[in-house]
Write a protein that holds these residues in place. Sequence first.
Motif, PDB file in Angstrom:
ATOM      1  N   GLN A 612       0.832  -1.211   0.000  1.00 47.62           N
ATOM      2  CA  GLN A 612       0.000   0.000   0.000  1.00 47.62           C
ATOM      3  C   GLN A 612       0.865   1.260   0.000  1.00 47.62           C
ATOM      4  O   GLN A 612       0.576   2.214  -0.727  1.00 47.62           O
ATOM      5  N   LEU A 613       1.945   1.233   0.773  1.00 46.65           N
ATOM      6  CA  LEU A 613       2.828   2.405   0.792  1.00 46.65           C
ATOM      7  C   LEU A 613       3.478   2.602  -0.584  1.00 46.65           C
ATOM      8  O   LEU A 613       3.612   3.731  -1.067  1.00 46.65           O
ATOM      9  N   MET A 614       3.816   1.501  -1.221  1.00 50.36           N
ATOM     10  CA  MET A 614       4.388   1.610  -2.580  1.00 50.36           C
ATOM     11  C   MET A 614       3.367   2.254  -3.520  1.00 50.36           C
ATOM     12  O   MET A 614       3.711   3.110  -4.338  1.00 50.36           O
ATOM     13  N   VAL A 615       2.117   1.827  -3.400  1.00 52.11           N
ATOM     14  CA  VAL A 615       1.052   2.382  -4.253  1.00 52.11           C
ATOM     15  C   VAL A 615       0.916   3.884  -3.986  1.00 52.11           C
ATOM     16  O   VAL A 615       0.802   4.700  -4.919  1.00 52.11           O
ATOM     17  N   ASP A 616       0.963   4.266  -2.698  1.00 53.75           N
ATOM     18  CA  ASP A 616       0.835   5.692  -2.353  1.00 53.75           C
ATOM     19  C   ASP A 616       1.992   6.501  -2.943  1.00 53.75           C
ATOM     20  O   ASP A 616       1.803   7.614  -3.437  1.00 53.75           O
ATOM     21  N   ILE A 617       3.183   5.926  -2.874  1.00 52.20           N
ATOM     22  CA  ILE A 617       4.355   6.628  -3.442  1.00 52.20           C
ATOM     23  C   ILE A 617       4.186   6.784  -4.953  1.00 52.20           C
ATOM     24  O   ILE A 617       4.443   7.843  -5.527  1.00 52.20           O
ATOM     25  N   ASN A 628       5.564   3.529 -17.139  1.00 55.16           N
ATOM     26  CA  ASN A 628       5.591   2.061 -17.173  1.00 55.16           C
ATOM     27  C   ASN A 628       4.344   1.419 -16.554  1.00 55.16           C
ATOM     28  O   ASN A 628       4.438   0.630 -15.591  1.00 55.16           O
ATOM     29  N   PRO A 629       3.161   1.745 -17.085  1.00 54.52           N
ATOM     30  CA  PRO A 629       1.935   1.191 -16.518  1.00 54.52           C
ATOM     31  C   PRO A 629       1.896  -0.327 -16.631  1.00 54.52           C
ATOM     32  O   PRO A 629       2.594  -0.900 -17.473  1.00 54.52           O
ATOM     33  N   TYR A 630       1.090  -0.931 -15.800  1.00 49.73           N
ATOM     34  CA  TYR A 630       0.843  -2.396 -15.761  1.00 49.73           C
ATOM     35  C   TYR A 630       2.012  -3.180 -15.146  1.00 49.73           C
ATOM     36  O   TYR A 630       1.940  -4.393 -15.054  1.00 49.73           O
ATOM     37  N   LYS A 631       3.090  -2.478 -14.784  1.00 52.02           N
ATOM     38  CA  LYS A 631       4.270  -3.177 -14.284  1.00 52.02           C
ATOM     39  C   LYS A 631       4.426  -2.959 -12.769  1.00 52.02           C
ATOM     40  O   LYS A 631       3.890  -2.008 -12.226  1.00 52.02           O
ATOM     41  N   VAL A 632       5.199  -3.792 -12.147  1.00 46.44           N
ATOM     42  CA  VAL A 632       5.661  -3.697 -10.747  1.00 46.44           C
ATOM     43  C   VAL A 632       4.557  -3.885  -9.705  1.00 46.44           C
ATOM     44  O   VAL A 632       4.680  -4.728  -8.819  1.00 46.44           O
ATOM     45  N   LEU A 633       3.488  -3.078  -9.792  1.00 45.28           N
ATOM     46  CA  LEU A 633       2.420  -3.166  -8.788  1.00 45.28           C
ATOM     47  C   LEU A 633       1.140  -3.692  -9.435  1.00 45.28           C
ATOM     48  O   LEU A 633       0.876  -3.408 -10.605  1.00 45.28           O
ATOM     49  N   PRO A 634       0.314  -4.433  -8.661  1.00 49.12           N
ATOM     50  CA  PRO A 634      -0.914  -4.977  -9.255  1.00 49.12           C
ATOM     51  C   PRO A 634      -1.860  -3.854  -9.678  1.00 49.12           C
ATOM     52  O   PRO A 634      -2.022  -2.864  -8.955  1.00 49.12           O
ATOM     53  N   GLN A 635      -2.473  -4.017 -10.835  1.00 47.61           N
ATOM     54  CA  GLN A 635      -3.443  -3.030 -11.331  1.00 47.61           C
ATOM     55  C   GLN A 635      -4.581  -2.839 -10.340  1.00 47.61           C
ATOM     56  O   GLN A 635      -5.113  -1.749 -10.177  1.00 47.61           O
ATOM     57  N   SER A 636      -4.945  -3.928  -9.659  1.00 47.63           N
ATOM     58  CA  SER A 636      -6.095  -3.884  -8.747  1.00 47.63           C
ATOM     59  C   SER A 636      -5.881  -2.874  -7.622  1.00 47.63           C
ATOM     60  O   SER A 636      -6.847  -2.353  -7.065  1.00 47.63           O
ATOM     61  N   CYS A 637      -4.637  -2.562  -7.297  1.00 43.41           N
ATOM     62  CA  CYS A 637      -4.367  -1.613  -6.205  1.00 43.41           C
ATOM     63  C   CYS A 637      -4.784  -0.195  -6.573  1.00 43.41           C
ATOM     64  O   CYS A 637      -4.868   0.679  -5.724  1.00 43.41           O
ATOM     65  N   PHE A 638      -5.001   0.065  -7.852  1.00 48.86           N
ATOM     66  CA  PHE A 638      -5.303   1.432  -8.274  1.00 48.86           C
ATOM     67  C   PHE A 638      -6.784   1.626  -8.578  1.00 48.86           C
ATOM     68  O   PHE A 638      -7.213   2.711  -8.933  1.00 48.86           O
ATOM     69  N   ASN A 639      -7.559   0.553  -8.468  1.00 51.93           N
ATOM     70  CA  ASN A 639      -8.975   0.686  -8.840  1.00 51.93           C
ATOM     71  C   ASN A 639      -9.782   1.323  -7.710  1.00 51.93           C
ATOM     72  O   ASN A 639      -9.458   1.194  -6.566  1.00 51.93           O
TER      73      ASN A 639
END
Length: 639
Positions: A612-617, A628-639
Amino acid sequence: MLQPVRLPLASADLSLFQNAVAAYVATGSAISSSTFKPTAPLLPLRRVPDLRTHCHDPSLQGIVLGREDAVEETGSPGHPAVLRVTPLPDGRMRCISKWLQVGYLGLVFCKSVMDPRLGSYSKLNTWRPCCMFRVSVGTPQASNYLNLGKTYAIKQRSFGSAATDIPRNPAFSKLNADDISYFRTILDERNVVEDEDRLSAANVDWMRKYQGSSKLLLLPKSSQEVSKILHHCNSRKLAVVPQGGNTGLVGGSVPVHDEVIINLALMDKIVSLDKINGILVCEAGCILENLSLFLENEGFIMPLDLGAKGSCQIGGNISTNAGGLRFLRYGSLHGTILGLEVVLANGTILDMLGTLRKDNTGYDLKHLFIGSEGSLGIVTKVSVLTPPKLMSTNLAFLACKDFTSCQKLLLEAKRALGEVLSAFEFMDSHSMDLVLSHLDGVRTPLPSSLYNFYILIETTGSDETYDKTKLEAFLLRSMEEGLILDGVVAQDINQSSSFWRIREGISEASIKVGAVYKYDLSLPIDQFYGIVEEMRNRLGEVAKVIGYGHLGDGNLHLNIMTARYDSDILAQIEPYVYEWTSKHKGSISAEHGLGLMKANKIHYSKSPETVQLMVDIKKLLDPNRILNPYKVLPQSCFN
Ligand code: FAD
Ligand code: MLT
Ligand code: ZN
C-alpha cells in the motif's frame, strides 16, 4: 514431402510475420496473404554468400518466404525458395549462396523435434517451422551471417502467448499526429522513430516472450529533452515505457499496449571520473561494458558485471537494481550508487547527483528509484563508486558430487579466501548440458556427464603469489575433504573467459530450447536447491528443469523449459513456485525485478501494508500513472 508455405510477400514486416508464424505454429494452418500482409517498403537486394545456422539439427531445411522477384536461382516465381543446407564440421549448418533481399524474413523448417528431456532430436513425419531469420543490412561479409539460432530462433514457440492479458487503461490517450509533430520540435527529427523495423525490435523483449504494439520510439539526447517529453506525455496522459538495453527478463522494458518507448541509448556520455576516489559520473544510457572498459584503462572497475553487459545500460541496471556476478564482493547498487539525476513524470528534473560517500541530510531519495523499474521516474545521470582494479585474478572451475558439498564449499571459501573471494557461482549438470548442446564453441573443462554440480570460484586481489597460494591451498584442502571431486584453475585470460562463457551462457542457451519459464528466487541456503528437485519431480517428462545462480548471494535461477508456452504447464508451475518461496521466507524477485511478469505476485514477498505504501508513493510521484503502466504493482491496487 516438404509442404511449402505460399506467401506472396510484398516486403519484410517482422511483427506481422511473427503473428502469422505464431498462428501457423499454433494451428498448423498455412500462412496466407490474409494472415500476413506486409507493409514495409522494398529494400535493395544483397548477395548473402553464406548463411549459417547455429542449430545442430541435422534434418534442417531452409525455406525462404519471399517475393517472386527477390529470390533468384530458386523455384518458380511466387513460390517459396528452398535453401539447401549442408552440415559443417563444427556441427553448424551452412546454407549455400542465394540472392536475398535485405530485411528478408525466412522460416527454417525441420523434420525433427527437440526433446527437451533428452536434449536430442526425434524424427517427425511432417515438416515443422523451427527457426525464423532475417537478412541483415550491411556488406555481404561475415557480419551478414544469419544467426538463425539466436535472435529470431523460435523453435515452435508462439509469440506473445506467455504475456499477461491486461486490458489497456482507457484513461490513457492515444498518440496523434500533433503529438508526433510536437516531439519533432523538441528532438532531432531522426530521433522520433516511427520506422516499423526499429519499432518491432523495441516492442519485443530479449526472450521474445512479451510483445507490445507501440507506434513511437523516442531517443532523447539530454535530460532536458527527457523532461520535455515527459511533461508533454503527462499533460496529454500518454503512457510511456522507459527502455535501456532491453535485456530485462521480466517484461518490464517493453510496452504492454501502445506506450511511447523512451530509450536512453543516445545519452551515453561519461561526465567525469574522480581518479582519487574512483567516483564516476555518467549519463544513464552508457552501456555497462563500455563503462567497464573505460574504467579499466583508468585503473578502476565497475562494481557490477553481468552476462548482458554488452547491451544493458547503467540506467537499466539501476532501475532493476541488477545484482550479477560481483554482488558477493561489492554488494548492491544501493551501496555503490552515490547519486542520481531523475526526471519525474511531470518533467521535473530531480538533481540528486551527489558524489559524496557520506551524506545524511534528510531522506536519501535516490534509493526510491534504484530498483523501481521505470515506474517512478526516468534515470538520466548516475554517480557510481567504482572500486580500484586489482591486478591478480584467479578462477577455478570445480565439480561437486551433491548440493550439500556446494553449501559447505561456500562456507569454507568465505572463511579461507575471505577478502580475495570475488565470485561464487553455481550450476547443476542440467545447466551445463544445456549450454554445451546449444552454444557454439563452448567446451567443458571437466567432463559434464560425470558430475552433478559445478562451482566457479573467483578471487581478486593485489598480490599474485599470495592470492594463488591461498586459492591452491584452499582447493587442495577441499579436495582432501571430499567437497570437490575435480577441478581446474584457469591458466590464462582465454581459459577464464571460456569458464565464464559457460556460466554466463546459460540464459542464452535456455531460450533456444523453446519456451522458458524463469524464476529468480532468493532463498535461505538450506532450501536453495530443493525447489529445483521438486519441480523436476512435479513436471516429470514434460519439461527440462535447471538450477543455477549466485549461490554466494543466496540467489537461485530456476528455469523450466518446454517446447512451447502452454497454460497447462504454467498452471503446474505457478502459483506453486511462488507459494513454496513464500513459505520458505524467500523472495520471488532476487535481482530481475517484477516487471510485467510478477506485478500481481508482489504479495508473495511483501506485506499488504508495504504494498500500500508503494502504491501511495506511485500515486504521489506519478498521479496519472503514465510511467511504465501495468508493471511492478498490481493493477487492482489502483482501482
Ligand atoms: P531494460 O531491460 O531496457 O529495462 C529494464 C527495466 O528498467 C524496465 O522496467 C525499464 O522500464 C527500466 N529502465 C531502463 N532504463 C531506465 C532508465 N534510464 N530510467 C528508468 N527506468 C529504466 N540481471 C541481473 O540482475 N543479474 C544478472 O546476472 C543478469 N544477467 C543477465 C544475463 C543475460 C544474458 C540477460 C539477457 C539478462 C540478464 N539480467 C541480469 C537481466 C538484465 O540484464 C538486467 O535487468 C539489466 O539491469 C537490465 O538493463 P537494461 O538496460 O537492459 O534495461
Ligand atoms: C544470470 O545470473 O545468468 C542472469 O541473472 C540471467 C538469467 O537468470 O537467465
Ligand atoms: Zn543472475
